[in-house]
Design an enzyme around this catalytic site. Structure first.
Site: not given
Length: 524
Positions: A336-337
């Protein structure tokens, strides 16, 4: 129906019946359907009498699978903690046995899933049928909830706990029912994690996902790369005690989880959220900037170098060491991210790491961003913010784990006056946390593609059990029901009444739960 070990069972029932004929107790009418069970079982039928649990009760189990006896011992331990009764397990039957609990390994065709169970409660016996020890373990959690807090000794000259008679047939809606604990932003000790697991087990969770690494800290010992904990474990959000799990600590958590039929899912978040690793070994860094220890909360600035072979050699060692001490089927690769990772590098990285995980005999789980890559159908996609990733992955054969931030993120505040928590995904009061269904949340996602539900608890704003429990409970209790109970049983008005009656257990466990005004909490 033919059941295993019924020869022993029949002999014990006969003995118990003979004893109860000598001293028949007339129990007051009780109603099994009114007990505030969570999660709510598939089917409950009351027969309006009671089983009297007392010091003359004995627990017996099938002995073909030793894990059934372990379930019996766990039940005995929990009954002793609640009532003070010390019930023998698989003792030689004698004429002191008046009532008994029998945990039976069954080959019933009605038990369609591994965690299904049947509970038959009569005046002189309780029969718990399950195909597997995991099913038996889920069944004894229901039995624990059926035991009242107070004894009724007006019926006898000794303490007696009345359990309503009847039949419960039960099985989970989803195979995966999990919670995630972030031990990277703030570290939590072995004992704190164990207590969390105890509560999860009571409500029939079967998975604990540990977020072991992030920008602020690396929390798992890797023997081949010792600086990860020598350097990377020294920081956490805002400074503070920090720390890490040795491999022996981690093995102890795995052992403790296995006793509760909980699977540990370890996560090494990458290629973003990797500052602590890059501070420990700077060659890993891929953002082109000098690295230094980080104790803030901003995300998206760190990345591994996706083009270096040495990075994948490092990850082969890390994944290999953790996989070797993780008996469960999954390894979480994060994903993620990764805002500073070029998209082509990100896709290359995910596909390379997935192959390393497969090499070590595990299935990958990753946050929904990984669906941008050409992932294997065995890889599970954890949906937290972009439904299109989930639907794309499902079409390619991947299972989806539902963790939408605005519904399941337990680090969000309950309301504007919550002591802990964040607000970026919105406020999540207890009714909002419960009033949705995993199977209908994402338009176009077939229910058969949903592996289950997981409620993440990120730890930016908490650093001890009190804060952890405040954010998790009572919301985690509702998520347990959403993952287990049939859709038609998930009704807020009915649930909130049952939730209100959980106070004795919450207090017994000294859980620092949030006493929301949406629930008329019972007074002890």
């Amino acid at each position: 129906m033919i059941y295993r070990s019924l020869v022993l069972f029949a002999a014990i029932v006969c003995l118990a019946a003979c004893q109860t004929e000598k001293k028949e107790i007339v129990f007051p009418k009780t109603d099994l359907t009114t007990v505030p069970l969570i999660p709510k079982p598939v089917k409950t039928i009351a027969t309006h009498s009671a089983f009297g649990l007392d010091s003359s009760t004995t627990i017996y189990t099938s002995t073909v699978d030793p894990k059934f006896e372990e379930v019996g011992k766990y039940l005995s331990e929990k009954i002793k903690g609640k009532t003070g009764l010390d019930l023998a397990v698989n003792a030689t039957p004698d004429n002191k046995v008046e009532r008994m609990i029998y945990i039976n390994q069954s080959d019933s065709l009605e038990l369609e899933s591994a965690e299904a169970y049947q509970l038959y409660i009569k005046k002189d016996s309780i029969l718990l049928n399950a195909k597997t020890a995991a099913g038996a373990f889920r069944g004894i959690q229901t039995l624990r909830q059926l035991i009242p807090q107070q004894s009724n000794d007006t019926l006898t000259d000794h303490p007696l706990w009345l359990i309503p008679t009847g039949k419960i047939v039960d099985a989970p809606k989803f195979a995966y029912r999990g919670a995630m604990l972030d031990v990277a932003r703030h570290f939590f000790t072995v004992d704190e994690v164990k207590k969390f697991m105890d509560i999860l087990a009571y409500y029939k969770y079967n998975t604990l996902h540990l977020h072991l690494t992030d920008d602020q800290g690396w929390r798992i010992e890797i023997k081949s790369w010792p600086k990860l904990t020598e350097i990377g474990a020294a920081t956490e959000v805002g400074g503070g005690k920090s720390g890490f799990f040795t491999q022996e600590d981690y093995k102890e958590l795995v052992r403790y989880a296995a006793e509760r039929h909980i699977t540990i899912v370890p996560e090494v978040d990458m290629p973003g959220h990797t500052n602590a690793a890059s501070v420990s070994y700077p060659f890993l860094n891929g953002n082109g900037k000098p690295v230094k220890p980080y104790s803030g909360t901003k995300v998206g600035f760190s990345t591994f170098d996706a083009q270096k072979d040495t990075v994948y050699s490092f990850l082969d060692d890390v994944i290999g060491e953790i996989a070797a001490i993780t008996p469960g089927p999954y390894f979480h690769i994060g994903g993620d991210e990764s805002h500073v990772t070029k998209k082509k590098d990100y896709i290359h990285f995910v596909e390379k790491v997935e192959k390393i995980v497969l090499k070590h005999g595990k299935r990958s789980i990753g946050w929904n961003e990984i669906a941008q890559a050409d992932i294997d159908a065995s890889t599970v996609v954890q949906l937290w913010n972009e439904p299109e990733h989930a639907t794309k992955a499902a079409k390619n054969g991947s299972k989806i784990l539902i963790s939408m931030a605005g519904k399941t993120y337990m680090d969000m505040k309950y309301d504007s006056i919550s002591e802990y928590g964040l607000t970026w995904a919105g406020l999540i009061p207890v009714d909002v946390a419960y009033n949705w269904l995993p199977e209908t949340l994402v338009e176009g996602l077939p229910v058969e593609s949903i592996l289950g539900i997981e409620a993440p608890l990120w730890s930016e704003t908490i650093d001890d059990s009190a804060g952890m429990e405040y954010l998790a409970f009572p919301r985690a209790i509702g998520y347990a029901e959403l993952g287990w109970s049939p859709t038609e049983h998930c009704d807020w008005e009915n649930y909130r009444k049952r939730l209100a009656q959980q106070v004795p257990y919450l207090n017994e466990m000294k859980i620092n739960y949030y006493p929301t005004k949406l629930v008329d909490w019972a007074k002890e």
